[in-house]
Design a protein around this motif. Structure first.
Motif, mmCIF file in Angstrom:
data_model
loop_
_atom_site.group_PDB
_atom_site.id
_atom_site.type_symbol
_atom_site.label_atom_id
_atom_site.label_comp_id
_atom_site.label_asym_id
_atom_site.label_seq_id
_atom_site.Cartn_x
_atom_site.Cartn_y
_atom_site.Cartn_z
ATOM 1 N N THR A 27 34.607 36.532 42.039
ATOM 2 C CA THR A 27 35.225 36.947 40.786
ATOM 3 C C THR A 27 36.427 37.821 41.092
ATOM 4 O OG1 THR A 27 33.110 36.918 39.623
ATOM 5 C CG2 THR A 27 34.873 38.210 38.617
ATOM 6 N N ILE A 28 37.537 37.511 40.428
ATOM 7 C CA ILE A 28 38.738 38.348 40.483
ATOM 8 C C ILE A 28 39.031 38.756 39.045
ATOM 9 C CG2 ILE A 28 41.191 38.480 41.081
ATOM 10 C CD1 ILE A 28 39.500 37.781 43.534
ATOM 11 N N GLU A 29 39.222 40.041 38.817
ATOM 12 C CA GLU A 29 39.592 40.513 37.481
ATOM 13 C C GLU A 29 40.823 41.405 37.592
ATOM 14 O OE1 GLU A 29 37.986 43.308 33.820
ATOM 15 O OE2 GLU A 29 36.510 42.414 35.158
ATOM 16 N N GLU A 30 41.852 41.056 36.814
ATOM 17 C CA GLU A 30 43.069 41.852 36.740
ATOM 18 C C GLU A 30 43.228 42.313 35.294
ATOM 19 O OE1 GLU A 30 46.492 39.988 38.933
ATOM 20 O OE2 GLU A 30 45.080 38.305 38.993
ATOM 21 N N SER A 31 43.286 43.614 35.076
ATOM 22 C CA SER A 31 43.425 44.144 33.728
ATOM 23 C C SER A 31 44.482 45.241 33.710
ATOM 24 C CB SER A 31 42.094 44.712 33.223
ATOM 25 O OG SER A 31 42.273 45.366 31.988
#
Length: 185
Positions: A27-31
């Motif tokens: 999982t990659i999350e960019e916020s």
């Protein structure tokens, strides 16, 4: 030293395959709103004892027999902490391991994410029997890749995931999907 985060993902996921994992989720999350970049690698491999987890970020702790030091996780932890984040390792013997790294997205010292499409191509082609899931979220919008869906389109031939044609298609498709995800900002 690993230069970008995709190299760390590759290293950790390859450790998962060596630990006998048959299912690996990345999982990659960019916020931008949360000023967060997160990546997690979760597997159902053999797991680690609490004692080993406690010392796994020590550079002189490694399971490899080819060298006596393991620098990947110590450098990753240092980099994450430098960028206001952390490295966590949750593991249970016989169940699996989840490695999660967080970074301040806007931190000038944060390593770049790197080439995740090529990383995923390398992982899938190198371990076609593993069920891979790749989830990438950018500011709430999500893309999901599941190798079981690809295998279904290949008439159930999981070994085809190791073919150059499928690997290149996978890499190029991921590049297109991630570019589209990023352009919707």
């Amino acid at each position: 030293m690993l230069e970008d985060l995709s190299a760390h993902v590759l290293d950790i996921a390859e450790n998962s395959t060596r630990a006998g994992a048959t299912e690996i989720e990345i999982t990659i999350e960019e916020s931008a709103e949360k000023d967060l970049l997160l990546f997690a690698v979760k597997d159902n491999g053999r797991g680690m004892s609490p004692e080993f987890v406690a010392k796994v970020t020590d550079p002189f702790t490694t399971t490899r027999t080819t060298r006596r030091v393991g620098m990947g996780l110590p450098f990753l932890r240092q980099s994450a902490e430098l960028c206001g984040g952390a490295l966590t390792i949750d593991s249970t013997v016989g169940v699996g391991t989840t490695v999660t790294a967080t970074f301040g997205l806007s931190c000038v010292d944060r390593p770049p994410l790197g080439d995740m499409p090529s990383t995923m191509m390398t992982l899938v082609m190198g371990a076609p029997l593993v069920h891979w899931k790749y989830r990438h979220v950018v500011n709430g919008r999500e893309f999901l890749l599941d190798t079981d869906e690809i295998v279904e389109a290949l008439d159930g031939d999981r070994e085809m995931l190791a073919s150059p044609e499928v690997g290149l298609w996978l890499r190029d498709n991921l590049r297109d999907e991630l570019a589209a995800l990023a352009s919707r900002n």
